[in-house]
Design an enzyme around this catalytic site. Structure first.
Site, PDB file in Angstrom:
ATOM      1  N   GLU A   1     -88.375  -8.911  24.120  1.00 20.97           N
ATOM      2  CA  GLU A   1     -87.895  -9.203  25.474  1.00 20.97           C
ATOM      3  C   GLU A   1     -88.936  -9.972  26.282  1.00 20.97           C
ATOM      4  OE1 GLU A   1     -86.335  -5.528  27.097  1.00 20.97           O
ATOM      5  OE2 GLU A   1     -84.632  -5.619  25.699  1.00 20.97           O
TER       6      GLU A   1
ATOM      7  N   CYS B   1     -82.951 -11.481  20.282  1.00 23.35           N
ATOM      8  CA  CYS B   1     -82.438 -10.319  19.540  1.00 23.35           C
ATOM      9  C   CYS B   1     -83.160 -10.163  18.200  1.00 23.35           C
ATOM     10  CB  CYS B   1     -80.955 -10.501  19.238  1.00 23.35           C
ATOM     11  SG  CYS B   1     -79.883 -10.471  20.679  1.00 23.35           S
TER      12      CYS B   1
ATOM     13  N   GLU C   1     -81.837  -9.617  15.240  1.00 23.37           N
ATOM     14  CA  GLU C   1     -81.196 -10.307  14.121  1.00 23.37           C
ATOM     15  C   GLU C   1     -81.654 -11.755  14.027  1.00 23.37           C
ATOM     16  OE1 GLU C   1     -79.852  -8.458  16.472  1.00 23.37           O
ATOM     17  OE2 GLU C   1     -78.073  -7.388  15.806  1.00 23.37           O
TER      18      GLU C   1
ATOM     19  N   CYS D   1     -74.620  -9.037  18.380  1.00 21.42           N
ATOM     20  CA  CYS D   1     -73.970  -9.733  19.502  1.00 21.42           C
ATOM     21  C   CYS D   1     -73.386 -11.071  19.019  1.00 21.42           C
ATOM     22  CB  CYS D   1     -74.966  -9.958  20.635  1.00 21.42           C
ATOM     23  SG  CYS D   1     -76.138 -11.298  20.332  1.00 21.42           S
TER      24      CYS D   1
ATOM     25  N   CYS E   1     -75.874 -13.755  17.915  1.00 20.46           N
ATOM     26  CA  CYS E   1     -76.465 -13.471  16.595  1.00 20.46           C
ATOM     27  C   CYS E   1     -75.454 -13.732  15.477  1.00 20.46           C
ATOM     28  CB  CYS E   1     -76.976 -12.036  16.532  1.00 20.46           C
ATOM     29  SG  CYS E   1     -78.488 -11.819  17.506  1.00 20.46           S
TER      30      CYS E   1
HETATM   31  N1  THU Z   1     -80.123  -6.993  21.170  1.00 18.23           N
HETATM   32  C1  THU Z   1     -80.414  -7.253  19.872  1.00 18.23           C
HETATM   33  O1  THU Z   1     -81.580  -7.242  19.464  1.00 18.23           O
HETATM   34  N2  THU Z   1     -79.390  -7.524  19.037  1.00 18.23           N
HETATM   35  C2  THU Z   1     -78.083  -7.581  19.403  1.00 18.23           C
HETATM   36  O2  THU Z   1     -77.232  -7.948  18.601  1.00 18.23           O
HETATM   37  C3  THU Z   1     -77.684  -7.172  20.750  1.00 18.23           C
HETATM   38  C4  THU Z   1     -78.785  -6.979  21.722  1.00 18.23           C
HETATM   39  C5  THU Z   1     -81.227  -6.744  22.101  1.00 18.23           C
HETATM   40  C6  THU Z   1     -81.427  -7.821  23.129  1.00 18.23           C
HETATM   41  C7  THU Z   1     -82.088  -7.054  24.250  1.00 18.23           C
HETATM   42  O3  THU Z   1     -83.494  -7.017  24.002  1.00 18.23           O
HETATM   43  C8  THU Z   1     -81.543  -5.656  24.125  1.00 18.23           C
HETATM   44  O4  THU Z   1     -80.985  -5.548  22.822  1.00 18.23           O
HETATM   45  C9  THU Z   1     -80.470  -5.299  25.144  1.00 18.23           C
HETATM   46  O5  THU Z   1     -79.473  -6.244  25.173  1.00 18.23           O
END
Ligand code: THU
Length: 160
Positions: free
Chosen positions: A64, A73, A75, A112, A115
Site C-alpha cells: 500500500e 494488490c 496478485e 479483484c 488483478c
Molecule cells: N487487495 C489485493 O491485494 N488483492 C485483491 O485482489 C483485492 C485487494 C489489496 C489491495 C489493498 O491493499 C487491500 O487489499 C484492500 O483493498
C-alpha cells in the site's frame, strides 16, 4: 434480440485439507507471503503464490501507499514479478489468501477485477490456463480451472 447466458463452473472445497498436498503447500506459501504484506491503511492483507512450469514458486503480497491508488494488490505484485524474472516460463497456478486485521475472514476472497485482467494477460500470452485457488484466513477454498472462468468477456489482444 437474443439473450446470452454466461456460466462459470468453480469447485468449492469445505477446507484446505481436502485439497492435494501440492496445493496445500502452495497455499501455505501464499500465507507466508501474506504475513509480509504492507497494508497499514486498509489492514487487509493478501498473499499470492504462483507455481511456474520450471517448478519455481514466486510469491507476492499487497503493497500500500499513502497515496492510495499507488499501492498494488498481491496478485499483480506476484505475477508481474514472475513476468519480469521468468518471461518465457508458463504459470501453472496461483494460490491466494486474504483477510482483514479488523475481523476474521472466513469466506473465500476472489481476486479483484484489475488483478483478473492482469492474470488474463498472462493466460492469453502463454496460451494455457492458469488455475486459481482462493480462500480467506480459514474456511472454504474455491478453485477455478482457468482465470477465464472468473473473467467472462475478457478484453484481450485479439481486438487490437
Ligand atoms: N487487495 C489485493 O491485494 N488483492 C485483491 O485482489 C483485492 C485487494 C489489496 C489491495 C489493498 O491493499 C487491500 O487489499 C484492500 O483493498
Amino acid at each position: 434480440m437474443k439473450e446470452v447466458k454466461i456460466e462459470s463452473v468453480l469447485q468449492v472445497y469445505d477446507d484446505l485439507d481436502e485439497l492435494p498436498e501440492n496445493i496445500i503447500d502452495l497455499m501455505h506459501q501464499a500465507m507466508k507471503a501474506r504475513e509480509k504484506a504492507y497494508a497499514p491503511y486498509s489492514k487487509f492483507s493478501v498473499g499470492a503464490a504462483l507455481l511456474l512450469d520450471n517448478d519455481g514458486v514466486v510469491t507476492g503480497n499487497n503493497q500500500e501507499n499513502a497515496s492510495y491508488p499507488s499501492g498494488l494488490c498481491a496478485e499483480r505484485t506476484a505475477i508481474y514479478y514472475a513476468g519480469a524474472k521468468f518471461p518465457g516460463v508458463k504459470i501453472l497456478r496461483m494460490a491466494i489468501v486474504a483477510g482483514s486485521k479488523l475481523k476474521q475472514t472466513v469466506s473465500p476472497i476472489p481476486p479483484c477485477g484489475a488483478c483478473r485482467q492482469a492474470i488474463a494477460e498472462y493466460e492469453v500470452k502463454q496460451d494455457a490456463p492458469i488455475e486459481i485457488y482462493f480462500m480467506g484466513e480459514t474456511g472454504k477454498v474455491v478453485k477455478s480451472e482457468s482465470l477465464a472462468n472468473l473473467l467472462p468477456l475478457v478484453f484481450d489482444k485479439s481486438v487490437l
